[in-house]
Structures are given as C-alpha cells and as structure tokens.
Scaffold this active site. Structure first.
Site, mmCIF file in Angstrom:
data_model
loop_
_atom_site.group_PDB
_atom_site.id
_atom_site.type_symbol
_atom_site.label_atom_id
_atom_site.label_comp_id
_atom_site.label_asym_id
_atom_site.label_seq_id
_atom_site.Cartn_x
_atom_site.Cartn_y
_atom_site.Cartn_z
ATOM 1 N N GLY A 81 0.640 -1.143 0.114
ATOM 2 C CA GLY A 81 -0.027 -0.080 -0.020
ATOM 3 C C GLY A 81 0.811 1.366 -0.170
ATOM 4 C CG ASN A 90 2.301 3.361 -5.622
ATOM 5 O OD1 ASN A 90 2.906 4.228 -6.067
ATOM 6 N ND2 ASN A 90 3.135 2.307 -5.869
ATOM 7 C CG HIS A 134 3.644 -2.011 -14.998
ATOM 8 N ND1 HIS A 134 3.314 -3.163 -14.507
ATOM 9 C CD2 HIS A 134 4.781 -2.392 -15.693
ATOM 10 C CE1 HIS A 134 4.457 -4.084 -14.677
ATOM 11 N NE2 HIS A 134 5.179 -3.721 -15.485
#
Ligand code: GRF
Length: 205
Positions: free
Chosen positions: A13, A15, A114
């Site tokens: 978590g 981000n 990504h």
C-alpha cells in the site's frame, strides 16, 4: 474539479499511502471514497483506515474470477466515484468487469501504475526483471486499463537510471519513490482535466 476515487490494493500500500497523503495535504484535489482490498492481511487496509477511508475487504480465495468480480461490483455500487485507481492491486481485472466502467469515449475509467516503462517488462516482477536484464534506464508508467494486462493508453511515464552501484534493493527504492511522486501528480492532472489523450478524445467525440 475534485474527482472521486475508488482505490484497489492487494498488499503493502505504499502508492495508496502516497495518494491519500497527497489528498490530505491538499496537493491532490480528490476524495477517496473506498478502498477495495482482496487480501484480508494486506497492510493497505490499515493505511486506508488511518486516513478514514471506508474499506471493503473482498477476499478472492476460493472464488472464481467471475464470482469475485461480481462481489466487487456489488460493493462498488454503494459508492460514488469517477475512476477506479489500482494501487498495487495484484489480480487481473477481466474485460467483463472493466466494461462496467466504460466512458462515452470508449476508455475504461480505471488507472494503474506499473513499475516499468511499458511496453517493456509487463508482469508482477517488473523491477526485478528489468534489473536482471541489465537495463541502464528503467522507469514507471501510469496508464488507463484496457482489455490486456499491463497495457492501455499511457498517461505518463518517468524514467530513472540504473546506477553501477545499484543493488536490486536500491534500484527498486529509486523506482518506488518516483512512483509515489508521479501517481498523485497524474491523478491531479486527471482532476484538472489536463490529460492530453483524454482531451483529444473529447474533442473528437
Ligand atoms: C508498485 O511497484 C506498483 O507499481 C506495482 O506494484 C507495486 C505495489 O506497491 N503495480 P505498493 O503496494 O503500492 O507499495
């Protein structure tokens, strides 16, 4: 304009935390309406709760993809949001699921980060794959989802060098800190309607 975000995560978590921190600091004009998490033990859950974001834990264990996605759709139907934001969500979302979030221009209202310069190194171990390949330049990509995995219209990319002294760990840390800056920045551009490819499509619509 403020946007409402439905966040999805599966793990650490970091981000998610960067996005919620940017909202709390007034750097991202958005409201986090819910976190959907498929792993009951994920640290992302506590992070969301610490920011007072409602959490829907919908474990996928023992369910088919279709059954799991039906449950997520049901949960999401209780919340108002403009975009689904994947922040380390480690399951593939089917085309059938994404079609619920198609906007009039044909895009899916779902964003992912990504950890490579797509289309290079799709997949779950992108930093490791790029490092082991011996790239001299790596990077991160924020993109809209489409029906393929780690694929779809690119909203932003940022490159970073692999240094001679890098270990996999220092290389990954450099990438992650770029992710934490870039993701909230791109979401703010989305809130301000400043994403060029989305503007172009609007003009054509
Ligand atoms: C990040 O590197 C992201 O780019 C990738 O998965 C990782 C998730 O990390 N999709 P975190 O859960 O946000 O810390």
């Amino acid at each position: 304009m403020s946007i409402n975000l439905a966040l999805m995560a599966s793990g650490r978590g970091s981000n998610l935390k960067a996005i919620l921190t940017a909202i709390a600091q007034g750097k991202l004009d958005a409201h986090a309406t819910v976190l959907v998490c498929n792993k009951p033990e994920a640290p992302a859950i506590e992070i969301a709760r610490s920011f007072k974001v409602p959490v829907e834990v919908i474990a996928n264990a023992g369910l088919t993809r279709n059954e799991h996605e039906e449950k997520i759709l049901q949960a999401l139907s209780q919340y108002k949001f403009d975009y689904i934001i994947l922040a380390g969500y480690m399951r593939i979302l089917s085309a059938q699921f994404l079609r619920h979030f198609r906007d009039p221009r044909g895009f899916f209202r779902a964003v992912n980060i990504h950890n490579s310069l797509l289309p290079s190194f799709p997949g779950t171990n992108a930093y490791e794959d790029a490092f082991n390949y011996g790239v001299k330049v790596a990077g991160v990509t924020v993109h809209l989802l489409d029906e393929e995995v780690d694929h779809g219209p690119i909203l932003a990319q940022e490159a970073f060098p692999r240094l001679d002294a890098d270990t996999l760990d220092t290389f990954m840390q450099r990438g992650l800190s770029i992710e934490h800056q870039l993701y909230p920045k791109v979401l703010q551009m989305l809130a301000e309607n400043k994403i060029p490819i989305l503007l172009k499509e609007t003009a054509q619509a």
